[in-house]
Every structure is written in structure tokens, then in C-alpha cells.
Scaffold this active site. Sequence first.
Site, PDB file in Angstrom:
ATOM      1  CE1 TYR A   1      -3.833  -2.329   0.564  1.00 67.58           C
ATOM      2  CE2 TYR A   1      -2.395  -3.367   2.190  1.00 67.58           C
ATOM      3  CZ  TYR A   1      -3.532  -3.398   1.406  1.00 67.58           C
ATOM      4  OH  TYR A   1      -4.360  -4.482   1.462  1.00 67.58           O
TER       5      TYR A   1
ATOM      6  CG  HIS B   1      -7.227   4.568   1.692  1.00 65.60           C
ATOM      7  ND1 HIS B   1      -7.987   5.692   1.982  1.00 65.60           N
ATOM      8  CD2 HIS B   1      -7.921   3.525   2.257  1.00 65.60           C
ATOM      9  CE1 HIS B   1      -9.052   5.350   2.666  1.00 65.60           C
ATOM     10  NE2 HIS B   1      -9.039   4.045   2.863  1.00 65.60           N
TER      11      HIS B   1
ATOM     12  CE1 TYR C   1      -3.605  -4.403   5.694  1.00 67.49           C
ATOM     13  CE2 TYR C   1      -3.631  -5.712   7.707  1.00 67.49           C
ATOM     14  CZ  TYR C   1      -3.161  -5.495   6.411  1.00 67.49           C
ATOM     15  OH  TYR C   1      -2.260  -6.347   5.849  1.00 67.49           O
TER      16      TYR C   1
ATOM     17  CG  ASN D   1     -11.954  -0.523   7.168  1.00 66.58           C
ATOM     18  OD1 ASN D   1     -11.641   0.549   6.674  1.00 66.58           O
ATOM     19  ND2 ASN D   1     -12.619  -1.432   6.499  1.00 66.58           N
TER      20      ASN D   1
ATOM     21  CG  ASN E   1     -14.876   2.517   5.979  1.00 62.49           C
ATOM     22  OD1 ASN E   1     -15.995   2.919   6.271  1.00 62.49           O
ATOM     23  ND2 ASN E   1     -14.645   1.777   4.910  1.00 62.49           N
TER      24      ASN E   1
END
Length: 558
Positions: free
Chosen positions: A376, A381, A426, A428, A474
Site C-alpha cells: 500500500y 489511501h 489496517y 478500518n 472508515n
Amino acid sequence: MKPCLRLCPAIFALTVILAGVIHLPTILCQITQPYKVCSQLVQCGNTTLHYPFWGLGHPAYCGHSGFEITCKNNVPMLHYRSLSFRVLKIQTSQKMITIARDDLWSSYCPQYLYNTTYDLNLFNDNNFAQENVILYYGCDSSSQALLGSNHNFNCGTNNTKKNNYFLGTSIIGINNMLNNSLQCNTRITVPVIQSLADQLALTTAKVSDLRSAVRTGFNLQWTANNDECDQCVQSGGKCGSNFQQPTLFTCYCANGSFSLTCNNKNQDATEDVQRFRSQKTYRKWKLVISVSCGITGFIVMLFVILYRVMRSMLSTVSIPNPCLPYPKTNSRSRSCSNLKRSELRVSATLSSNPNEVKLEYTPWLIVGLGNPGNKYHGTRHNVGFEMIDRISKEERIVMNTIQSKALVGIGSIGEVPVLIAKPQGYMNFSGESVGPLAAYYQVPLRHILLVYDEMSLPNGVLRLQPRGGHGHHNGVKSVIEHLDGRREFPRFCIGIGDPPGTMDMKAFLLQKFSDIERKEIDKALEQGVDAVRSLVSHGFNDRITRFNLGQKYKYNKV
């Protein structure tokens, strides 16, 4: 300074267990009653909520994800990203809702200028005669000759003064050169119904006509399991969503819950409802759970008491040093004896006189949101992680500690102590790190700065806010949840733009920046470090206001 009150762990554990014994049977009973719960009428003002809408006492399983309604002064409100809409009318039989922008209800000069957007996966506007009206802000003096004084409206915010105009898009369709001739700072689009849009296209249209058009709102048709819900209602059920998988439709009936309709023997009732249908079985489980909780509570209490006795005996042998490293302080005196383990503070004596008052800095917790792992790295994000990395480099704060599922670094910005963190659980689950860190170091809400990506802002545009909602992000949702629902903490939003065309949102967020976008983001990160320094040192003042204003018009030119 008032002493910090600390609950005895034994009393705290016993309180939690007793609360569980008292309330758990009530929770289990509620699971058996979704049909009754979703059958109750819920109103905001004169509007009654039905599926797919939920909120105001109706739990999420009585509606569809994305249709939560809140109530503000007896007016139902629907929220999407950074915009809030007033719900003027709900026509359940036609699956149609009439909404109007709340930020333009009383004034055409909101603090932040956004185009009208809504979730195209949930709403469809193709079946209604409506048209966009464009609001222009900060136009030059020549615009009045092109548009006329009737179309002019004044603003007291956004530094736009008097040169602001409205225009129906039908006029632009006739004469495109008019649109190209306008020299304005920015513009936004607002949908209105066709008949009122035609009036606004006339040269005689006035600001009062614009007010009437905006307050009349525009129509949308929702697409949330419409056919399934009709079949469920016809069979005597109540429409809702699955407990475990909210995206799945569920028909709640008096005799259980089903995937489509009531009284269909070919469908299996959901386990969580059927498990407690029998009142006799429910009483049995209530007794078993209560006894089990009581026994567990007694064992835990004994263990805590034994632990405290052993710790008291060992405290005479060795006392650990609770001081946290603070490498950059220049204070003349710093005592560890008065510093609790869960505090991160710096005291500086202002005079050689020992009776003088000491200046105390409250620490900041700066958290960047993102996903861990090389997979990532560099994605849209993860710009929150990138900002933390930039702060770590510029301020020479080493991040080499794992605490509360986060990579943590302790240092200072100027004379102010800071704790920077990147949650490793992560996006969320970011709140599982932020909540415990804030509690451990006793950081107040006003000093928790959350850094994250924001699709409602153009790429590379920054915004600092003292508080706000979650905007359907989120990661922010998780943080609010683990701060007991409190939202009064600062946010540092980094714009990444909207997905192009019909591109999937998730794919867009996990995509890396283009070369041009990368340059804009790198420049924004550099500006962001300076903004964080200013915020930590001086708080939200005129300097932050000017920063936000400069960022808003950074690339948004007509």
C-alpha cells in the site's frame, strides 16, 4: 492542578461484570425482536422513516447502508461525504426523495464550496426533469456587464465580496462563449427542478428566484433492494439488512427472519433470531449466562486483589523509572518524581526564583491513517502515513516503538512534546490504536490531530479543521467509535480528488498517484509540515484560517 482520580482495578472490573450481567439478557432479548423494533414508527418533524432509511431509534439492521437519517431542529438530514441535505419529502411508494442542500439554505456563501454530489450507487436522477444552476464566486468587475446586476449576490465569507453570480446552465448551452469569458475564482453546481431552472435562465431572474429554487430542492429515486422489499412487505414482513453482513437484504417477520419473504419454508431463518425464539430457552440462557458471569467476576476480582498485594510487596524491592525520553527539551529543571507514567509533559522554569509559576506544555498526539505494508506504500489511501513520515524526518523524531498496535515515535516540535503514530492494524481498525494511546498518555481531545485522505478536496489541497464528522471515511469512523463517539478533535485532510468517470472507489483509493499528482502531493506534504508546526505551537488562530483560505483557491480556478 487537581489530582487525577484513578479507579481501583478491582472495583472497575466488578462494575463492568455487573453491568454485563444486568444488560446482556436485555441485549439478547432485543435480538429476538427485530420485527417489532423495525415495525415501530420513527419520526423527525412531519417525516416518518421507512426502509431503506434508518436512525433516530431505528438500528442499522432496519435500513440499508448509506441511508442513515439524523434529525436537526425537527428537520431530517441525509449526509454524504462533506455535504448535508435537508430531506423535504419522502415518497415511499415511488421510491423517491426530495432533498435540498443545507449549507445553501440560509446563505449562498458557505464556509467551504462543494459541488453537489451524492452516491450514484444508491440514487438515480435520470428519471426527473431537473437542471443544474451554477454559482460563480470571486468574479472580476467585467462579469456584471455579461451577466447583469439581477444575477448578482453578496457574500460576507470566502473573501469574495460582491462579485458573485448565479446562472442557469441552459443559458450556457446557448452561448458557450459567455462561460469562457467569465473570470471567477471558483464555481459550484446545484441541481434544481426544470421549471424553476427555466425562470433562472431569464435575464429578469432575481436572487429571490434563486432562493426559491434552492429551497424547493431536487428529486432522486433510490435503488436499495426495491423489488425484494416490495415482496417482503406483501408477505407481511419488514425490510432490513443482515446482522452479520449489512449489505445483504433480510425480511424480518413475526416468526423469524428470511432472505426474501415470510412463511417460505424453503428459506432458512437466520441463526441469531431463531436461537432465542423460544421464551423457555431464553430464560434458560439468561440464567446460565448470569451465573457464568458471576463466577467469572469473582475469579477476576480475586486475581486483581492478589496482583495488587504482590505488587505492593515487590514495590519495596525496586521502583521502575516512569520517565519518558524527551530529547529536545531545554528546560532548566525537570523532575521525574511528579511525572505519572501515563503523562507526557514538559515543565520549564521561567525564572531562577523557585516560587515562580512553571509553564506546562500539553502534549499532542498526531496520527496518520493508512494501511501497513509495502503493497500500500505510495497509494492515495496512505497519504496520512506519508505526512507522519515527513514530520518524523523534518523534526528528527525516531519511530522505533510498537505500542497499542501502532508504530510510535516520541519527540517534540519546538518546545511542545508530541507523539506521532501510524496504526498498524489496517485503516478500518485505526481507532484500536488511537483510543488506547490517547488514554495512556492522557492527551485531551483538542490535541489529537488525525491526518487522512479526503476525496472531496482536489488533489494536493489541504484543510485543517478543529472538529467534524467522519465523512464516510472508515478510518475516521473507527477513531470516533474508540473515542466514545466524541468528534471534537482536530483533523488534517489531504485532498486526493474524486475517482474519474465510473471508476470503483476502492480501486481508486488503492491506486498510486500519477507523476503530476505525485508532484502536487509532495508539495502539499511540505506545506503540511509547516501547518502542523503552526498548529502545535499556536493552535487554531488567524494563521490557520489564512492557510485554509490559500489552500482552497490553490488550484480551483475557472
